[in-house]
Design an enzyme around this catalytic site. Sequence first.
Site, PDB file in Angstrom:
ATOM      1  N   GLU A 181       0.822  -1.205   0.000  1.00  0.00           N
ATOM      2  CA  GLU A 181       0.000   0.000   0.000  1.00  0.00           C
ATOM      3  C   GLU A 181       0.859   1.260   0.000  1.00  0.00           C
ATOM      4  O   GLU A 181       0.499   2.266  -0.626  1.00  0.00           O
ATOM      5  CB  GLU A 181      -0.940   0.001   1.208  1.00  0.00           C
ATOM      6  CG  GLU A 181      -1.927  -1.152   1.223  1.00  0.00           C
ATOM      7  CD  GLU A 181      -2.757  -1.233  -0.042  1.00  0.00           C
ATOM      8  OE1 GLU A 181      -3.094  -0.165  -0.610  1.00  0.00           O
ATOM      9  OE2 GLU A 181      -3.067  -2.356  -0.487  1.00  0.00           O
ATOM     10  N   HIS A 240       1.833   2.204  -3.494  1.00  0.00           N
ATOM     11  CA  HIS A 240       0.763   2.977  -4.143  1.00  0.00           C
ATOM     12  C   HIS A 240       0.803   4.434  -3.691  1.00  0.00           C
ATOM     13  O   HIS A 240       0.685   5.364  -4.496  1.00  0.00           O
ATOM     14  CB  HIS A 240      -0.603   2.390  -3.788  1.00  0.00           C
ATOM     15  CG  HIS A 240      -0.915   1.082  -4.443  1.00  0.00           C
ATOM     16  ND1 HIS A 240      -0.815   0.891  -5.807  1.00  0.00           N
ATOM     17  CD2 HIS A 240      -1.366  -0.089  -3.925  1.00  0.00           C
ATOM     18  CE1 HIS A 240      -1.169  -0.356  -6.094  1.00  0.00           C
ATOM     19  NE2 HIS A 240      -1.503  -0.965  -4.970  1.00  0.00           N
TER      20      HIS A 240
END
Length: 379
Positions: free
Chosen positions: A68, A71
Amino acid sequence: MRQTLRLGTVMGIPVGVNWSVAAALVLVADVLARSILPASSPGVSGGIRWAAAVVTAVLFLASLAAHEFAHAVVARRFGVKVVSITLWMLGGVAQFEGEPPTARADLRIAAVGPAMSGALALAFGGAWALAGVAGAPATAVACLGWLAATNVLLAVFNLLPAAPLDGGRILRGFLWRSRGDRVSAAHTADRAGTVLGFVMIGGGLLALLAGAWLDGLWLALVGWFIVAAAKVEDRWTDLREAAAGRQVADVMTPHPAHGWTWQPAGAFAETVVQASRQPVFPVVDAAGDPVGAVTTARLVRLRSEEAGTALARYMTRLDPDRVVGPEEPASAVLKATPMPGGLLAVVAADHRLLGIVTTEDLQRLVQRARLGDSRGTAA
């Protein structure tokens, strides 16, 4: 995905976990300690196996967090604000404010997650190979091998071309670039996610019938999440498109029935509420500023001895960001969490109540947009 526990801030990004992470930790550690590690090192004591299993489960969650964060870092480079990162039972969620500005940005933000999982798979795989050559304990070798294989699976699974998976974002980016239409590309990716989710649910049910209870339940659960998330994203795409270029005044219900903080609750319920179809009513103070809201559902529970109590006693107070001006962009209220009665925002200016925005108002906005599209097509 709400954060149950805030872990801290990393690179200015709030990081937390949902309560379901505890279930994931227990499940992963249990599978490792009871199934995988005993097969690789049968002579090791149960305490050592469980300790290694817990450490491996934590490293697995760290792998999800790294996915994550990848990202988030790339999103920031393209000017997309990262609100938070939350880990939960089935993975992680990086919440963004706004959308990628271009198809190229969309593709890069999506692709970096599986790339990170692939890089972690290589790192754990290299450590597994070195540990085996160096004669490390069999338990440690097995844990490293499991982490490498799991990150490979994460990378491959996330590349499936269906929203909300990274592969769905990649599909959206490619279609956006080829069609020049982000909305159409998003709808295609969302529909692909719905199909994939139902296929996984069907596969999970078949596995359950075949006696593979854990695998079947897990597959069906992941499929259910994908279907639900894909449908939410599809509705969100419609809503964002319908709100584009509009102001709050274009969305709100104007001149709503309302109450005053000092007004007796019983009298308000008998006069205003009885004559209105609103599920929620703004409450204003003596200066005319909205300070709270009260629902019909709360007022119908009033006891006779409470009838003379001021309405302020039963209202839910409004946070300052719940009060918006009529000229603000409609997108300002889209991400607000609904209050009781479906209230999203109260519209006011110069100490005057002008309107309210509820979830029903947003539904009507989407319906009007669809009606306009269909009329345009028919013409």
